[in-house]
Design a protein around this motif. Structure first.
Motif, PDB file in Angstrom:
ATOM      1  N   GLN A  31       0.882  -0.932   0.515  1.00  0.00           N
ATOM      2  CA  GLN A  31       0.162  -0.143  -0.019  1.00  0.00           C
ATOM      3  C   GLN A  31       1.253   1.472  -0.382  1.00  0.00           C
ATOM      4  OE1 GLN A  31      -2.986   0.193   2.620  1.00  0.00           O
ATOM      5  NE2 GLN A  31      -4.041   1.561   1.955  1.00  0.00           N
ATOM      6  N   GLU A  49      -4.172   2.828  -2.706  1.00  0.00           N
ATOM      7  CA  GLU A  49      -5.780   1.360  -2.138  1.00  0.00           C
ATOM      8  C   GLU A  49      -4.391   0.043  -1.810  1.00  0.00           C
ATOM      9  OE1 GLU A  49      -9.626   1.676  -3.371  1.00  0.00           O
ATOM     10  OE2 GLU A  49      -9.039   0.357  -4.396  1.00  0.00           O
ATOM     11  N   GLU A  62      -2.932  -3.133  -2.646  1.00  0.00           N
ATOM     12  CA  GLU A  62      -2.895  -3.652  -4.188  1.00  0.00           C
ATOM     13  C   GLU A  62      -2.100  -5.042  -3.557  1.00  0.00           C
ATOM     14  OE1 GLU A  62      -0.596  -2.573  -7.899  1.00  0.00           O
ATOM     15  OE2 GLU A  62       0.304  -2.256  -6.388  1.00  0.00           O
ATOM     16  N   ALA A 112       1.304  -9.402  -9.674  1.00  0.00           N
ATOM     17  CA  ALA A 112       0.808  -8.534 -10.458  1.00  0.00           C
ATOM     18  C   ALA A 112       1.457  -7.991 -11.412  1.00  0.00           C
ATOM     19  CB  ALA A 112       1.054  -6.862  -9.336  1.00  0.00           C
TER      20      ALA A 112
END
Length: 121
Positions: free
Chosen positions: A39, A44, A46, A60
């Motif tokens: 974060q 936000e 992730e 990711a």
């Protein structure tokens, strides 16, 4: 109950590397999925990476090819090796885990550590 404790955060120059560790204690035999969140200030939280067993991993898009998640079952520890770090990787990194079988999305990770700061300048 499961406790997770991160270590290895710090400050590094862009292009550098860091390895985060997450030590699990408590009912670790029940853990199925391990992972990492981050974060950044004003953003936000992730998901960064997950691992099931020692070989099934996901990342990711923003960290693919640069970060590697791994696990040492004997040490109840999982790791996040971060290379080619960028200033946008600056964040608090949280390790996470889940004991739900056959479930390893970021939403399934219900145990969370307290976080460790990573700063890239």
């Amino acid at each position: 109950h499961v406790q997770l404790v991160e270590s290895g955060g710090g400050s590094v120059q862009a292009g550098g590397s860091l390895t985060l560790s997450c030590l699990a204690s408590g009912y670790t035999a029940t853990l199925y999925c391990m992972g990492w969140f981050r974060q950044a200030p004003g953003k936000e939280r992730e998901g960064v990476a997950t691992i099931v067993g020692t070989k099934i991993t996901s990342y990711a898009d923003s960290v693919k090819g640069r970060f590697n998640i791994s696990k040492d079952r004997a040490r109840n520890t999982h790791y996040l090796q971060m290379t080619s770090l960028k200033p946008e990787d600056t964040a608090i990194y949280y390790c996470a885990a889940s004991s739900e079988i056959n479930a390893c999305t970021y939403d399934d990770l219900n145990y969370l550590g307290r976080g460790t700061q990573v700063t890239v300048s």
